[in-house]
Design a protein around this motif. Structure first.
Motif, PDB file in Angstrom:
ATOM      1  N   THR A  24       5.691   1.274   6.188  1.00 12.40           N
ATOM      2  CA  THR A  24       5.401   1.421   7.615  1.00 12.40           C
ATOM      3  C   THR A  24       5.180   0.062   8.271  1.00 12.40           C
ATOM      4  O   THR A  24       5.699  -0.200   9.359  1.00 12.40           O
ATOM      5  N   VAL A  49       0.457   6.222  -1.413  1.00  9.88           N
ATOM      6  CA  VAL A  49      -0.114   5.805  -0.124  1.00  9.88           C
ATOM      7  C   VAL A  49       0.155   4.315   0.113  1.00  9.88           C
ATOM      8  O   VAL A  49       0.494   3.905   1.233  1.00  9.88           O
ATOM      9  N   LEU A 102      -1.319   8.857  -6.884  1.00 10.70           N
ATOM     10  CA  LEU A 102      -1.329   9.216  -5.463  1.00 10.70           C
ATOM     11  C   LEU A 102      -1.676   8.010  -4.593  1.00 10.70           C
ATOM     12  O   LEU A 102      -1.140   7.846  -3.499  1.00 10.70           O
ATOM     13  N   ALA A 103      -2.559   7.165  -5.085  1.00  8.16           N
ATOM     14  CA  ALA A 103      -2.904   5.948  -4.337  1.00  8.16           C
ATOM     15  C   ALA A 103      -1.694   5.012  -4.247  1.00  8.16           C
ATOM     16  O   ALA A 103      -1.496   4.353  -3.214  1.00  8.16           O
ATOM     17  N   VAL A 126       3.830   3.951   1.159  1.00  9.70           N
ATOM     18  CA  VAL A 126       4.042   4.410   2.538  1.00  9.70           C
ATOM     19  C   VAL A 126       3.467   3.391   3.521  1.00  9.70           C
ATOM     20  O   VAL A 126       4.093   3.071   4.539  1.00  9.70           O
ATOM     21  N   GLY A 127       2.288   2.863   3.225  1.00 14.37           N
ATOM     22  CA  GLY A 127       1.671   1.872   4.105  1.00 14.37           C
ATOM     23  C   GLY A 127       2.500   0.597   4.204  1.00 14.37           C
ATOM     24  O   GLY A 127       2.720   0.076   5.300  1.00 14.37           O
TER      25      GLY A 127
END
Length: 76
Positions: free
Chosen positions: A64, A57, A53-54, A60-61
């Motif tokens: 972005t 993230v 899950l990390a 996605v970071g």
């Protein structure tokens, strides 16, 4: 009807150095030494599961950041 040359959009370039940041979420999960353990546990979940899950993230970071910097450079 064609647009005058002054109103044409500039040619798009994908040579933004920030694009190299997209390699991080691809390469980091490929390093088995990071998640080849049972401890530490987070809310009872072994390292492998919550680290996946990390990684999401992280991806996605990074995406972005690259998108936002590319948008600023293209003048949109």
């Amino acid at each position: 009807m064609t647009t005058p040359p002054s109103e044409e959009r500039p040619a798009r370039s994908d040579r933004n150095p920030w694009n190299w940041l997209l390699l991080v979420p691809v390469v980091i999960p490929l390093i088995p030494a990071l998640y080849n353990a049972d401890e530490p546990r987070l809310f009872g979940f072994p390292l492998f599961y919550w680290l996946q899950l990390a990684f999401i993230v992280l991806g996605v970071g990074a995406t972005t950041i690259v998108y936002q910097t590319g948008k600023k450079r293209s003048g949109r």
